[in-house]
Design an enzyme around this catalytic site. Structure first.
Site, PDB file in Angstrom:
ATOM      1  N   THR A  49       0.844  -1.193   0.000  1.00 55.95           N
ATOM      2  CA  THR A  49       0.000   0.000   0.000  1.00 55.95           C
ATOM      3  C   THR A  49       0.881   1.245   0.000  1.00 55.95           C
ATOM      4  O   THR A  49       1.849   1.321   0.763  1.00 55.95           O
ATOM      5  CB  THR A  49      -0.939   0.030   1.218  1.00 55.95           C
ATOM      6  N   PHE A  69       1.189   5.131   0.834  1.00 57.10           N
ATOM      7  CA  PHE A  69       0.604   6.137   1.705  1.00 57.10           C
ATOM      8  C   PHE A  69       1.180   7.509   1.367  1.00 57.10           C
ATOM      9  O   PHE A  69       2.351   7.628   1.000  1.00 57.10           O
ATOM     10  CB  PHE A  69       0.905   5.828   3.177  1.00 57.10           C
TER      11      PHE A  69
END
Length: 375
Positions: free
Chosen positions: A257, A259
């Site tokens: 992921t 960010f």
């Protein structure tokens, strides 16, 4: 460094954010009502600065420094300040909390109820910055945060890539045969679907979606559910007193992921090191218009790393005349683009000036150091 210290006075006024719970001492997530309540307290504290001296006079001087834009060194140095308050969405043990710690080591991670709450917490100066997900290698883009980037006036000052490692958690004494349901965030459930099928050979537990992964573990622990398991991080297991029945249960091991690090002030772009710039723009309807927009980067050898289109909420449909007396309806789109260059590079400035000639809207969301480390 000024970001970390500027909130010293307001922090003394907002101790209601802290809560000691029997399970583990942790921060209570910031909620929308608490934003308004704490904003009023912060305003009261700020007004009192003009009436006192000593500590108050010192706080006034510190707050005045907030007008100076951040530099890259400010962002890097602030990572070592133990008082830096960083907002993330979720509860303690969430993957977002781990990403906040990776972005700002030794920070004080502050949980928020919703993505929008984290944006508002930064704007209200309840925290120094926020770390929020923008895309996942398996689940794709987090569209909500793209919309919030446009709605709020925060700046992207960095990025961090976090490898997501899912675990199957249950209360002590609970075995696979006891589990009738598995709770987690919808994306986590989808990312572990095939592995769950292999783990439960004699039954098919019901999948139940909740707001976040760590929240699932917290819910099971608080309610002492003996028939449920959660997909969450190993840290969530430690925080909520749960056992890890299986580790690394994600179907794809390359589950990463990305960010974004968000702050009230932009950093000053630099050249000589890998930088990324994020922009959003809109165009008139017409053949080849998007090609023309992207060509301003190609003709200057600027590499695009991402392009995302989102319908404009202010003007969702556009009515156009096709020249034959027929009126057609089109979605009016916003285009979010990331490219590998710093705004300190004249090439980047020239490309955006070129784009401005025919774009109906253009905004730079941030120019920031790239995360070149392994997730």
């Amino acid at each position: 460094m000024y970001l970390a210290h500027s909130l010293q006075h307001p922090i003394h006024q907002t101790t209601t954010l802290y809560e000691s719970q029997s399970m583990t001492r942790r921060l209570r997530p910031i909620t929308v009502p608490s934003i308004e309540r704490l904003r009023r307290r912060t305003n009261t504290a700020s007004n009192s600065l003009f009436r006192g001296s000593g500590h108050n006079a010192r706080a006034l001087k510190i707050n005045a420094s907030l007008t100076r834009p951040l530099t890259s060194s400010d962002v890097n140095n602030s990572a070592n300040c133990p008082k830096l308050r960083v907002a993330y969405q979720g509860v303690p043990g969430a993957h977002s909390e781990a990403a906040a710690g990776k972005a700002y080591p030794n920070c004080e991670a502050v949980p928020c109820e919703f993505f929008e709450t984290a944006f508002e917490a930064v704007e209200a100066r309840l925290v120094d910055c926020a770390v929020l997900p923008i895309e996942n290698s398996l689940g794709g883009s987090i569209h909500r945060n793209y919309d919030l980037l446009l709605r709020h006036n925060l700046h992207i000052v960095g990025e961090v890539q976090h490898a997501v490692r899912h675990c199957l958690l249950a209360l002590p004494g609970v075995n696979f045969e006891d589990i009738n349901r598995v709770l987690s965030h919808p994306q986590a459930l989808a990312q572990c679907e095939h592995t769950l099928t292999k783990l439960f050979t004699n039954k098919v537990p019901v999948r139940e979606a909740v707001d976040d992964t760590a929240g699932a573990a917290q819910y099971i622990a608080i309610n002492k559910l003996q028939d449920a398991a959660a997909i969450a991080s190993s840290r969530a297991a430690d925080l909520y007193g749960m056992n890890i029945l299986a580790s690394d249960i994600q179907d794809d091991q390359d589950n990463v992921t990305r960010f974004l690090m968000l702050a009230r002030e932009p950093i000053i772009p630099r050249s000589g090191k890998p930088f990324k710039t994020s922009i959003v723009f809109s165009l008139e309807e017409g053949p080849g218009v998007l090609f023309k927009a992207l060509a301003v980067f190609a003709m200057r050898d600027i590499n695009l790393t991402k392009i995302e289109s989102r319908p404009s909420k202010k003007r969702p449909l556009r009515i156009c005349d096709d020249g034959n007396g027929m009126r057609s309806k089109y979605f009016d789109y916003l285009f979010y683009v990331d490219f590998e260059a710093s705004m300190a590079d004249p090439n980047s400035s020239n490309a955006l000036n070129h784009l401005k000639e025919f774009a109906t809207f253009l905004r730079v969301l941030g120019s920031y150091p790239m995360d070149v480390n392994q997730p």
